[in-house]
Write a protein that holds these residues in place. Sequence first.
Motif, PDB file in Angstrom:
ATOM      1  N   VAL A   1       0.851  -1.189   0.000  1.00 51.55           N
ATOM      2  CA  VAL A   1       0.000   0.000   0.000  1.00 51.55           C
ATOM      3  C   VAL A   1       0.885   1.237   0.000  1.00 51.55           C
ATOM      4  CG1 VAL A   1      -1.692   1.357   1.269  1.00 51.55           C
ATOM      5  CG2 VAL A   1      -1.933  -1.107   1.171  1.00 51.55           C
ATOM      6  N   ASN A   2       0.682   2.088  -0.980  1.00 52.15           N
ATOM      7  CA  ASN A   2       1.355   3.382  -1.027  1.00 52.15           C
ATOM      8  C   ASN A   2       0.394   4.451  -0.521  1.00 52.15           C
ATOM      9  OD1 ASN A   2       3.649   2.212  -2.294  1.00 52.15           O
ATOM     10  ND2 ASN A   2       2.588   2.297  -4.265  1.00 52.15           N
ATOM     11  N   ILE A   3       0.931   5.467   0.119  1.00 47.74           N
ATOM     12  CA  ILE A   3       0.076   6.539   0.636  1.00 47.74           C
ATOM     13  C   ILE A   3       0.108   7.715  -0.339  1.00 47.74           C
ATOM     14  CG2 ILE A   3      -0.424   8.088   2.542  1.00 47.74           C
ATOM     15  CD1 ILE A   3      -0.794   5.050   3.096  1.00 47.74           C
ATOM     16  N   SER A   4      -1.044   7.997  -0.909  1.00 48.94           N
ATOM     17  CA  SER A   4      -1.214   9.123  -1.814  1.00 48.94           C
ATOM     18  C   SER A   4      -1.941  10.240  -1.075  1.00 48.94           C
ATOM     19  CB  SER A   4      -1.966   8.682  -3.079  1.00 48.94           C
ATOM     20  OG  SER A   4      -2.115   9.774  -3.963  1.00 48.94           O
TER      21      SER A   4
ATOM     22  N   GLU B   1       0.428   7.670  -7.612  1.00 48.03           N
ATOM     23  CA  GLU B   1      -0.714   6.910  -8.121  1.00 48.03           C
ATOM     24  C   GLU B   1      -0.370   6.215  -9.438  1.00 48.03           C
ATOM     25  OE1 GLU B   1      -4.338   9.186  -7.943  1.00 48.03           O
ATOM     26  OE2 GLU B   1      -4.101   9.526  -5.775  1.00 48.03           O
ATOM     27  N   GLY B   2       0.400   6.869 -10.286  1.00 48.36           N
ATOM     28  CA  GLY B   2       0.843   6.214 -11.514  1.00 48.36           C
ATOM     29  C   GLY B   2       1.756   5.035 -11.246  1.00 48.36           C
ATOM     30  N   LEU B   3       2.674   5.200 -10.306  1.00 47.44           N
ATOM     31  CA  LEU B   3       3.557   4.098  -9.921  1.00 47.44           C
ATOM     32  C   LEU B   3       2.752   2.930  -9.359  1.00 47.44           C
ATOM     33  CD1 LEU B   3       6.479   6.008  -8.153  1.00 47.44           C
ATOM     34  CD2 LEU B   3       6.685   4.614 -10.220  1.00 47.44           C
ATOM     35  N   THR B   4       1.752   3.246  -8.555  1.00 47.92           N
ATOM     36  CA  THR B   4       0.918   2.208  -7.937  1.00 47.92           C
ATOM     37  C   THR B   4       0.220   1.372  -8.998  1.00 47.92           C
ATOM     38  OG1 THR B   4       0.554   3.550  -5.960  1.00 47.92           O
ATOM     39  CG2 THR B   4      -1.060   1.815  -6.426  1.00 47.92           C
ATOM     40  N   LYS B   5      -0.412   2.024  -9.954  1.00 48.76           N
ATOM     41  CA  LYS B   5      -1.148   1.303 -10.992  1.00 48.76           C
ATOM     42  C   LYS B   5      -0.213   0.477 -11.871  1.00 48.76           C
ATOM     43  CE  LYS B   5      -4.915   4.677 -11.114  1.00 48.76           C
ATOM     44  NZ  LYS B   5      -5.633   5.683 -11.935  1.00 48.76           N
ATOM     45  N   SER B   6       0.931   1.045 -12.212  1.00 51.37           N
ATOM     46  CA  SER B   6       1.886   0.306 -13.056  1.00 51.37           C
ATOM     47  C   SER B   6       2.443  -0.901 -12.321  1.00 51.37           C
ATOM     48  CB  SER B   6       3.021   1.242 -13.486  1.00 51.37           C
ATOM     49  OG  SER B   6       2.529   2.278 -14.303  1.00 51.37           O
ATOM     50  N   ALA B   7       2.799  -0.721 -11.058  1.00 50.49           N
ATOM     51  CA  ALA B   7       3.332  -1.837 -10.273  1.00 50.49           C
ATOM     52  C   ALA B   7       2.282  -2.927 -10.102  1.00 50.49           C
ATOM     53  CB  ALA B   7       3.814  -1.342  -8.917  1.00 50.49           C
ATOM     54  N   ALA B   8       1.025  -2.534  -9.917  1.00 50.69           N
ATOM     55  CA  ALA B   8      -0.044  -3.516  -9.766  1.00 50.69           C
ATOM     56  C   ALA B   8      -0.158  -4.395 -11.003  1.00 50.69           C
ATOM     57  CB  ALA B   8      -1.371  -2.814  -9.492  1.00 50.69           C
TER      58      ALA B   8
ATOM     59  N   ALA C   1      -8.251   1.698   7.071  1.00 54.58           N
ATOM     60  CA  ALA C   1      -8.373   1.476   5.624  1.00 54.58           C
ATOM     61  C   ALA C   1      -7.183   0.680   5.093  1.00 54.58           C
ATOM     62  CB  ALA C   1      -8.494   2.813   4.898  1.00 54.58           C
ATOM     63  N   ILE C   2      -5.997   0.987   5.607  1.00 54.96           N
ATOM     64  CA  ILE C   2      -4.799   0.258   5.201  1.00 54.96           C
ATOM     65  C   ILE C   2      -4.916  -1.208   5.598  1.00 54.96           C
ATOM     66  CG2 ILE C   2      -2.313   0.000   5.623  1.00 54.96           C
ATOM     67  CD1 ILE C   2      -2.267   3.108   5.932  1.00 54.96           C
TER      68      ILE C   2
ATOM     69  N   ILE D   1      -6.891   3.226  -6.332  1.00 55.90           N
ATOM     70  CA  ILE D   1      -6.632   4.377  -5.476  1.00 55.90           C
ATOM     71  C   ILE D   1      -7.884   4.562  -4.627  1.00 55.90           C
ATOM     72  CG2 ILE D   1      -5.900   6.770  -5.368  1.00 55.90           C
ATOM     73  CD1 ILE D   1      -4.005   4.842  -6.963  1.00 55.90           C
ATOM     74  N   ILE D   2      -7.775   4.317  -3.343  1.00 55.81           N
ATOM     75  CA  ILE D   2      -8.938   4.291  -2.470  1.00 55.81           C
ATOM     76  C   ILE D   2      -8.976   5.576  -1.646  1.00 55.81           C
ATOM     77  CG2 ILE D   2     -10.069   3.043  -0.592  1.00 55.81           C
ATOM     78  CD1 ILE D   2      -8.601   0.517  -1.669  1.00 55.81           C
ATOM     79  N   ASP D   3      -9.979   6.416  -1.930  1.00 55.07           N
ATOM     80  CA  ASP D   3     -10.128   7.685  -1.228  1.00 55.07           C
ATOM     81  C   ASP D   3     -10.712   7.457   0.158  1.00 55.07           C
ATOM     82  OD1 ASP D   3      -9.308   9.872  -2.991  1.00 55.07           O
ATOM     83  OD2 ASP D   3     -10.880   9.133  -4.324  1.00 55.07           O
ATOM     84  N   VAL D   4     -10.100   8.088   1.161  1.00 55.27           N
ATOM     85  CA  VAL D   4     -10.623   8.064   2.525  1.00 55.27           C
ATOM     86  C   VAL D   4     -10.620   9.522   2.991  1.00 55.27           C
ATOM     87  CG1 VAL D   4     -10.364   7.086   4.834  1.00 55.27           C
ATOM     88  CG2 VAL D   4      -9.537   5.798   2.846  1.00 55.27           C
ATOM     89  N   ASN D   5     -11.723  10.221   2.717  1.00 51.49           N
ATOM     90  CA  ASN D   5     -11.657  11.677   2.851  1.00 51.49           C
ATOM     91  C   ASN D   5     -12.943  12.356   3.298  1.00 51.49           C
ATOM     92  OD1 ASN D   5     -13.307  11.801   0.551  1.00 51.49           O
ATOM     93  ND2 ASN D   5     -11.561  11.882  -0.834  1.00 51.49           N
ATOM     94  N   GLY D   6     -13.858  11.621   3.903  1.00 49.64           N
ATOM     95  CA  GLY D   6     -15.077  12.253   4.411  1.00 49.64           C
ATOM     96  C   GLY D   6     -15.974  12.831   3.340  1.00 49.64           C
TER      97      GLY D   6
END
Length: 248
Positions: free
Chosen positions: A136-139, A161-168, A222-223, A238-243
Amino acid sequence: MAQSVVLITGALTGIGRATALAFAKQGARLVVSGRKQEAGRALEQELRALGAEAEFVQADVRHESDVQKLVDKAVARFGRLDIAVNNAGTEGVRGPITAQDAESYAATFDTNVLGVLLSMKHELRVMQVQGSGSIVNISSTMGHRGAANASLYTASKHAVEGLTKSAALEAAASGIRVNAIAPGPVETAMLDRFTGGADKTAGMKAAVPMNRLGRPEEIADAIQFVTSEKAAFITGQIIDVNGGKTAS
């Protein structure tokens, strides 16, 4: 999640610290890292007091040799690596684009982007041999929106976020999941530094539909979810946790 081996970068404060405590309470074996030796040893003792097997390793994610040693020490201590939380980050230098330069760029991107890249490189090196793992990366909500006077921080989180998607995509066939959590404004020292004052922090709070700031423990929850077997079919997200901040 019990007995999983969990590595957390940027674990000494805020979201990283809350995440370490949450995993410790669930019985995970932990390797936590950061740049400050004294604070790291204190966290190590706090985690052990909760009954967790825990070790602090001093590391600066801007330097590949530090990251490689960090991952290698985790594997040497516990024999494997199940979960990695790449949380180390900086708010960078605020101000208009016209005030930025190569130095302010490096001050932000070396930690927020290069640090995530190097961390995933060495975490995946271990996880691919295992044939399993969750990263899990923190964006941030700013990882997929614009923000005036925060161009470097915003751009760095877009890159995460780009790195996360590519690595996935690269890791999926090896049984490894890679996702990012994107918090909204959370009650941390970094937020205080980022806003530069209580009135500006209040303005950020007012922009959240739930009319409050998030708590580090809520991001940790969430993590924990996204790294658990309950999220076994979730990767590259990319999972938003933002109220509700990005609901409109």
